[in-house]
Design an enzyme around this catalytic site. Sequence first.
Site, mmCIF file in Angstrom:
data_model
loop_
_atom_site.group_PDB
_atom_site.id
_atom_site.type_symbol
_atom_site.label_atom_id
_atom_site.label_comp_id
_atom_site.label_asym_id
_atom_site.label_seq_id
_atom_site.Cartn_x
_atom_site.Cartn_y
_atom_site.Cartn_z
ATOM 1 N N ASP A 13 9.156 -11.359 -12.579
ATOM 2 C CA ASP A 13 9.815 -11.894 -11.872
ATOM 3 C C ASP A 13 9.942 -12.290 -11.143
ATOM 4 O OD1 ASP A 13 11.395 -11.200 -8.930
ATOM 5 O OD2 ASP A 13 10.001 -9.549 -8.210
ATOM 6 N N CYS A 53 16.987 -10.536 -7.060
ATOM 7 C CA CYS A 53 15.798 -8.926 -7.584
ATOM 8 C C CYS A 53 16.974 -8.055 -7.937
ATOM 9 C CB CYS A 53 15.273 -8.482 -6.871
ATOM 10 S SG CYS A 53 14.077 -10.182 -6.848
ATOM 11 N N HIS A 106 13.488 -1.844 -7.960
ATOM 12 C CA HIS A 106 14.677 -2.012 -7.541
ATOM 13 C C HIS A 106 15.589 -1.019 -7.517
ATOM 14 C CE1 HIS A 106 15.159 -5.250 -4.644
ATOM 15 N NE2 HIS A 106 14.277 -5.390 -4.820
ATOM 16 N N ASP A 296 14.008 -12.114 -14.049
ATOM 17 C CA ASP A 296 15.084 -11.584 -13.722
ATOM 18 C C ASP A 296 16.141 -13.078 -12.781
ATOM 19 O OD1 ASP A 296 13.638 -12.153 -11.770
ATOM 20 O OD2 ASP A 296 13.512 -10.753 -10.222
ATOM 21 N N HIS A 297 15.111 -13.605 -12.784
ATOM 22 C CA HIS A 297 15.857 -15.047 -11.592
ATOM 23 C C HIS A 297 14.550 -16.075 -11.788
ATOM 24 C CE1 HIS A 297 14.141 -14.044 -8.181
ATOM 25 N NE2 HIS A 297 14.803 -12.394 -8.561
#
Length: 484
Positions: A13, A53, A106, A296-297
């Site tokens: 994450d 997210c 999430h 995710d980023h």
Amino acid sequence: MYKRPNVLLIMTDQQRWDTLGCYGNKAIETANLDWLASEGTVFTSAYSSTPSCTPARASLMTGMDPWNTGILGMGRGQGPMKGLENTLPEQLAGAGYHTQGVGKMHFHPQRSLFGFHHTVLDESGREDEPGFVSDYRRWFEQNKTGDYGFTDHGIDWNSWMARPYHAPEFLHPTNWTVNESIRFIQNRDPGKPFFLKMSFARPHSPYDAPAFYYDIYEKKDIPKPLIGEWSAMHHVEKDAASPDAWRGKRSDGEIRRARIGYYGNIHHIDLQIGRLLMYLKKIGQLDHTLILFTSDHGDMMGDHHLWRKTYAYEGSAHIPLIVKLPKAMEGALVERSNAPVCLQDIMPTILDAAGVPIPDSVDGRSLLPLIRGESTPWREFVHGEHSTCYSELQEMQYVTDGRWKYIWFPRIGTEQLFDLASDPGECVDLATDEDHSVELNRWRDKLVAVLAERNAGLTEQGALVCQAGKPPIVSPKYEGMCIR
């Protein structure tokens, strides 16, 4: 008869692309992921189309572009991840896989399965429904060694602050995530191949690496923030004063500590990934497993006086992506690919490798031809976006091929252009440079062509339309997803 491989999808994450040895970082120690990279293919121009997210994970789960998932960010007008159909775990479960999600999902509601047979959750501080308690938090309370809580380190979930982990290392969520992943493999249905999504809650803040890892990087010379000549607009003392600031310069010591904790968290994750890889080798399944690693980023980590994510800049949108094929599929493989790829490509890649049909709803493309070095038409660029979240200054649209990047800020009507080949840190904005006007127009036209298809008021007669004072852009696809 084709024997379908196991699939291990490892996701961190908020891990930026340049925090692995295999991507050229000389300060960080990521031996296990570097080994994985040496055995597979490293994608050097992988991007998150919506770098926060919820939207990023929705695209990964469905293989769909953000406009089609209906989630354009985590800001105004955007909803949670719900109503997903034709998901990656759903397709694999239907093809006979035993599917499991461990860690951060999430989803909404949080106990939704979206095709997984089972999930074991660490949702950090998220409690979206009354009475929800994550599996990690329940386990932490049952196993802690004293009178303390899992947030007693005193750092918020989006803070720039950092310190060593306050509890024994075995209680850290990174250890728990790997423990639960190994437990699943031990207890899985032995008559089926498995699909395991192992999703870490770190290195996302809190930057709370266990002391062993924190101490390593406290003694190292680690990269300092990149500060562009255009970055002064984000040097805002009032904004920087917040413990979870999205922009603003903290002291040099605070910035360094944030990076120490962040690097330490990544090193910790790498060693724990090594535990799982060793277990797969021990039980004879490593060679029979397709392994993908991504995030995710990213995280700006003080670059250009910015923190966290949601930006088009490299620290936020550029992500790591490594794919290692099972032994039966290995051959003449490409070691590094600079093709522009994105999270939407992960689902069709896995389904293609598993011999499972790819749903028509998928926008992404299988990476297998790129991995095998086959001559295949490929997209010219990745398009990304994010709705207003922290400020209207931050809402953005971008297009990049990994060589050039064009960014448009719809709420303020400004744009930026970066030559990533000569300026990978995006320190020199070329948008107002007359010598680059042709390049600017070329990339602006690419974004106009993408957005014109939406008919959402973002373009008019071949030009971009400033969105200042207008309602947030909302995809019409979201309502349909929620009804389902």
